[in-house]
Design an enzyme around this catalytic site. Structure first.
Site, PDB file in Angstrom:
ATOM      1  N   ASP A 142       0.844  -1.149  -0.048  1.00 50.13           N
ATOM      2  CA  ASP A 142      -0.039   0.020  -0.150  1.00 50.13           C
ATOM      3  C   ASP A 142       0.768   1.249   0.150  1.00 50.13           C
ATOM      4  O   ASP A 142       0.279   2.432   0.008  1.00 50.13           O
ATOM      5  CB  ASP A 142      -0.812   0.033   1.224  1.00 50.13           C
ATOM      6  CG  ASP A 142      -2.397  -0.095   0.984  1.00 50.13           C
ATOM      7  OD1 ASP A 142      -2.723   0.028  -0.448  1.00 50.13           O
ATOM      8  OD2 ASP A 142      -3.360  -0.329   1.676  1.00 50.13           O
ATOM      9  N   ASP A 434     -10.740  -5.790  10.899  1.00 54.87           N
ATOM     10  CA  ASP A 434     -10.700  -7.362  10.984  1.00 54.87           C
ATOM     11  C   ASP A 434     -11.829  -7.549  11.963  1.00 54.87           C
ATOM     12  O   ASP A 434     -12.674  -8.618  11.625  1.00 54.87           O
ATOM     13  CB  ASP A 434      -9.289  -7.673  11.706  1.00 54.87           C
ATOM     14  CG  ASP A 434      -8.846  -6.405  12.831  1.00 54.87           C
ATOM     15  OD1 ASP A 434      -9.416  -5.419  12.951  1.00 54.87           O
ATOM     16  OD2 ASP A 434      -7.825  -6.986  13.550  1.00 54.87           O
TER      17      ASP A 434
HETATM   18  O1  LIG Z   1      -3.430   1.541   4.632  1.00 57.07           O
HETATM   19  C1  LIG Z   1      -3.189   0.675   5.139  1.00 57.07           C
HETATM   20  C2  LIG Z   1      -2.721   0.350   6.422  1.00 57.07           C
HETATM   21  C3  LIG Z   1      -2.241  -0.810   6.832  1.00 57.07           C
HETATM   22  N1  LIG Z   1      -2.001  -1.771   6.315  1.00 57.07           N
HETATM   23  C4  LIG Z   1      -1.448  -3.124   6.938  1.00 57.07           C
HETATM   24  O2  LIG Z   1      -2.020  -3.332   7.925  1.00 57.07           O
HETATM   25  C5  LIG Z   1      -1.290  -4.092   8.807  1.00 57.07           C
HETATM   26  C6  LIG Z   1      -1.504  -3.991  10.300  1.00 57.07           C
HETATM   27  O3  LIG Z   1      -1.247  -2.483  10.402  1.00 57.07           O
HETATM   28  P1  LIG Z   1      -0.495  -1.960  11.774  1.00 57.07           P
HETATM   29  O4  LIG Z   1      -0.109  -0.794  11.850  1.00 57.07           O
HETATM   30  O5  LIG Z   1       0.466  -3.167  12.140  1.00 57.07           O
HETATM   31  O6  LIG Z   1      -1.668  -1.994  12.741  1.00 57.07           O
HETATM   32  P2  LIG Z   1      -1.786  -3.033  14.251  1.00 57.07           P
HETATM   33  O7  LIG Z   1      -2.878  -1.994  15.198  1.00 57.07           O
HETATM   34  O8  LIG Z   1      -0.698  -3.593  14.861  1.00 57.07           O
HETATM   35  O9  LIG Z   1      -2.549  -4.179  13.854  1.00 57.07           O
HETATM   36  C7  LIG Z   1      -3.853  -4.847  14.392  1.00 57.07           C
HETATM   37  O10 LIG Z   1      -4.867  -4.068  14.042  1.00 57.07           O
HETATM   38  C8  LIG Z   1      -5.284  -4.048  12.540  1.00 57.07           C
HETATM   39  C9  LIG Z   1      -6.622  -3.331  12.455  1.00 57.07           C
HETATM   40  O11 LIG Z   1      -6.760  -2.474  13.364  1.00 57.07           O
HETATM   41  C10 LIG Z   1      -5.422  -5.302  12.124  1.00 57.07           C
HETATM   42  O12 LIG Z   1      -5.609  -5.214  10.599  1.00 57.07           O
HETATM   43  C11 LIG Z   1      -4.204  -6.103  12.168  1.00 57.07           C
HETATM   44  O13 LIG Z   1      -4.258  -7.202  11.564  1.00 57.07           O
HETATM   45  C12 LIG Z   1      -3.839  -6.281  13.566  1.00 57.07           C
HETATM   46  O14 LIG Z   1      -2.582  -6.894  13.953  1.00 57.07           O
HETATM   47  C13 LIG Z   1       0.267  -3.859   8.362  1.00 57.07           C
HETATM   48  O15 LIG Z   1       0.626  -5.183   7.778  1.00 57.07           O
HETATM   49  C14 LIG Z   1      -0.071  -2.752   7.317  1.00 57.07           C
HETATM   50  O16 LIG Z   1       0.941  -2.892   6.409  1.00 57.07           O
HETATM   51  C15 LIG Z   1      -2.296  -1.699   4.838  1.00 57.07           C
HETATM   52  O17 LIG Z   1      -1.772  -2.812   4.255  1.00 57.07           O
HETATM   53  N2  LIG Z   1      -2.814  -0.708   4.623  1.00 57.07           N
END
Ligand SMILES: O=c1ccn([C@@H]2O[C@H](COP(=O)(O)OP(=O)(O)O[C@H]3O[C@H](CO)[C@@H](O)[C@H](O)[C@H]3O)[C@@H](O)[C@H]2O)c(=O)[nH]1
Ligand SMILES: [Mn+2]
Length: 714
Positions: A142, A434
């Site tokens: 992304d 999610d």
């Molecule tokens: O516009 C976006 C924003 C994020 N991501 C991906 O989403 C994932 C999760 O992002 P992160 O910033 O690590 O968020 P977390 O809060 O740590 O993630 C938790 O919370 C998210 C929802 O808020 C879920 O999508 C994740 O699976 C869950 O692990 C990463 O691989 C990002 O690269 C995208 O692909 N596109």
């Protein structure tokens, strides 16, 4: 109960109810009686209170207690029928009968999520112990970054050596980054050679990252050069779709001549002013593109930092997907999220044991856990019926045509006027895509399974700075409210469509944010009462005093026992509960405010990706278990204010013996706020609280005391 499967003998999986259920339920009965008693006591004391102000103060406590009671009731469904499952992968049918598997690795920003880490995660999945011709790994970028594509081109070359090495040496953790950072497997000169190869690749990628773009000279072929030249006009939010097949199963072989899985770089089209729906949008575009390219019935989603630690985990998922009874309405098999490198006391509660270990077991008793975004194997058919899609798994017959088709379905306006994001695919409308997606699937009658084998399956990074941890939780709060307060609310729609038990568990998660009401109230009001000597709780000589004592004590003890029972330690539990308090007064409060302003169209914030990079000093502090208050953040102003008020209440009110409950709360506040005092008054390193934050906290504490003076004295 030991439900085995009649059709298969012996079964691929078994289920058992938690043996402590009778105890949970007995305790729930006792505790709920006590809650009713407390509400009765509060209501009567409101009606008999001498002044209007007293009645108001007591009413605000009543409101807090009602919120706590609501959350408690919802949380009981996690305890009502928790399940334990077991899988038997050795009983799976012959590999020829296994379905194809598409793995989706998401990344969004090369500077917050270093590309070499993303490559390592992707390689850990590429090296799954799974028939290579049936496995495809897609990376969704992304960030639309040429450096990520470059890293994957390098990674594809490295994979030709890495996959056979892992296979031949029985390597378990197949993320090269993690493998080479550890002691390795004693693989001799071959291992040394690979290590050097990996280091060289890492350095190349990092130097490109530093420069900011890939110079075409670095490309290994004429064709690759052309690709990187195009990138000059691309920006993060303005570029066409890019799909590059980096390893092609039908053609490419590893160095031992064996078939390799597909490895595909994917970046959907993005244009300014066309909403892209963050991760859910990325996953949906990939869902369509992969339907054109490989169309596997089973999909694994992983975050870029969640690498596999067990190459056989897809086989565990198969124990459910190939079970004729369990698979009938199975939408996903969820593995827990576990985190690496947490410090000994896990000061920021990064393990999130309730969220990722305890709660999903409880939800499993009612039809399955929520979808946790990463580490889940999904049934493609639960997300959309891919037979409707043009293309439909062409196995790369006419490469150009197929890629063109796949790019077409990744176009930014493809979804307009369709049901994508609402009824099809990953669901839009919540920052916690999610949570929303799992909820809606379960309301539509799909089930899920929580698969938590003794052998760790995936490991990832948790935020290791306080500000990051609190910001992440704030985003979740907004996202979960967006589901809780939606037209299809967890409380109404969820209870009706899924089940009472599941609706309540989802509501508990959706309404997390309202914990800010009781916790902020309890962190401030009794303390003001103590300062101005005006009791809000019964005296120790009053029998009702013991009811409050029981409610507080039993809740804490149950939580502690539960935590330790699920392989926790006392120290980690203490951090976990302290972080819950900290989150309540910061993340939940700001999250609630942000949710309200979003509803009123005042402001809105997107998906703020959690950073996976830290400087050495920060890492050192974290490893030593020292809190990091080093950025100017409104979160810390609130924490400072609360800490000062509790201290002040304790100093002024220590000798007011009739106010034992209030003194106890102040002492509890002080104990919990200890790291805040250190950061405010005792420390001199860069993680201490800045002067600006401190001044604001002192100022805010003064205002609260003045307001208290008006309320309690005037
Ligand atoms: O516009 C976006 C924003 C994020 N991501 C991906 O989403 C994932 C999760 O992002 P992160 O910033 O690590 O968020 P977390 O809060 O740590 O993630 C938790 O919370 C998210 C929802 O808020 C879920 O999508 C994740 O699976 C869950 O692990 C990463 O691989 C990002 O690269 C995208 O692909 N596109
Ligand atoms: Mn993350």
């Amino acid at each position: 109960m030991a439900s085995t499967n009649a059709n298969l003998n012996p079964p691929l999986n078994t289920v058992h109810l938690d043996r402590w259920i009778p105890l949970y339920r007995a305790h729930a009965l006792l505790y709920s009686t006590a809650i009713l008693g407390l509400i009765y006591h509060r209501v009567t004391s409101i009606f008999t209170s001498p002044t209007f102000i007293d009645a108001c103060l007591l009413s605000s406590l009543l409101l807090s207690e009602l919120v706590l009671a609501f959350m408690w009731v919802c949380s009981q469904s996690f305890k009502w029928r928790p399940l334990d499952r077991q899988e038997f992968p050795e009983r799976l049918p012959d590999r020829a009968g296994w379905p194809k598997l598409d793995v989706f690795v998401c990344t969004a920003d090369p500077y917050k999520e270093p590309p070499i880490g993303v490559v390592s995660t992707a390689l850990s999945a590429l090296a799954f112990d799974y028939p290579a011709e049936k496995l495809s790994v897609y990376v969704s970028d992304d960030g639309g970054a040429d450096v990520t594509l470059f890293a994957f081109m390098e990674g594809a070359k490295f994979a030709r050596h890495w996959l056979p090495f892992c296979r031949e040496n029985g390597v378990k953790v197949r993320s090269p980054e993690v493998f080479f950072a550890s002691d390795g497997c004693g693989g001799g000169t071959e291992e040394e050679k690979l290590k050097t190869m990996y280091q060289t690749m890492k350095e190349r990628v990092e130097s490109v990252l530093e420069k900011g773009s890939v110079s075409p000279k670095l490309a290994s072929s004429e064709e690759d050069q052309q690709i990187f030249k195009k990138w000059k006009e691309f920006s993060r939010n303005n570029h066409p779709s890019v799909i590059q097949v980096l390893v092609k199963s039908s053609k490419d072989r590893d160095i031992t001549g064996q078939v390799m899985p597909n490895l595909i770089y994917f970046s959907r089209e993005k244009r300014p002013n066309v909403p892209h729906h963050f991760k859910a949008g990325a996953l949906n575009a990939l869902l369509r593109a992969s339907a054109v390219l490989t169309n596997a019935p089973m999909i694994l989603t992983v975050d870029c930092d969640m690498y596999s630690t067990d190459p056989t985990s897809p086989q565990r998922a198969l124990c459910y997907f190939l079970d004729p009874v369990a698979s009938a309405k199975l939408a996903y098999v969820q593995f827990p999220q576990r985190f690496q490198g947490l410090n000994k006391s896990d000061i920021y509660g990064g393990e999130l044991k309730h969220l990722y270990m305890i709660n999903p077991r409880g939800m499993d008793g009612f039809g399955g856990p929520n979808y946790l975004g990463s580490n889940a194997f999904l049934a493609r058919r639960a997300l959309f019926d891919s037979s409707l899609e043009a293309g439909n798994g062409h196995d790369f017959i006419k490469p150009e045509m197929v890629i063109e088709m796949a790019s077409g379905v990744a176009a930014c306006n493809f979804e307009s006027g369709t049901k994508w994001g609402d009824g099809i695919g990953f669901r839009y409308g919540s920052l916690s895509e999610d949570f929303h997606t799992g909820f809606r699937l379960q309301c539509e009658g799909w089930n899920s399974v929580f698969c938590d084998p003794p052998q760790l399956a995936f490991l990832g990074d948790a935020p290791k700075s306080l500000h990051d941890a609190l910001s992440q939780c704030k985003r979740w709060t907004v996202g979960q409210f967006e589901v809780g307060f939606a037209h299809h609310s967890t409380l109404t729609f969820g209870v009706r469509k899924a089940s009472l038990g599941l609706g309540l568990t989802y509501s508990h998660l959706a309404f997390w944010g309202i914990w800010c009401i009781p916790i902020s109230t309890y962190a401030l009001l009794p303390q003001l009462a103590l300062v101005y000597s005006r009791p809000l709780f019964p005296k120790p000589s009053d029998p009702w005093f013991y009811l409050y004592g029981y409610l507080f004590g039993a809740a804490y003890i149950q939580d502690m026992v539960d935590f330790i029972y699920h392989k926790g330690t006392f120290r980690c539990w203490w951090s976990d509960q302290r972080m819950w308090l900290i989150r309540s007064i910061t993340s939940f409060t700001f999250g609630s405010i942000q949710f309200i302003s979003k509803q009123l169209n005042i402001s809105s914030q997107g998906f703020n990706v959690t950073s996976k990079v830290m400087d050495d000093e920060q890492i050192k502090r974290y490893d030593e278990g020292v809190f990091d208050f080093g950025v100017d953040s409104p979160f810390f102003v609130i924490l400072g204010t609360t800490a000062l008020l509790n201290l002040c209440a304790f100093i002024v009110g220590i000798f007011r013996y009739s106010m034992v409950a209030e003194i106890f709360l102040a002492v509890f506040g002080i104990t919990s706020c200890w790291p805040v005092y250190e950061a405010m008054l005792l420390r001199s390193d860069n993680g201490k609280m800045s002067e600006r934050v401190k001044i604001r906290a002192f100022f805010a504490a003064g205002i609260v005391l003045a307001v208290g003076c008006v309320l309690f004295i005037v």
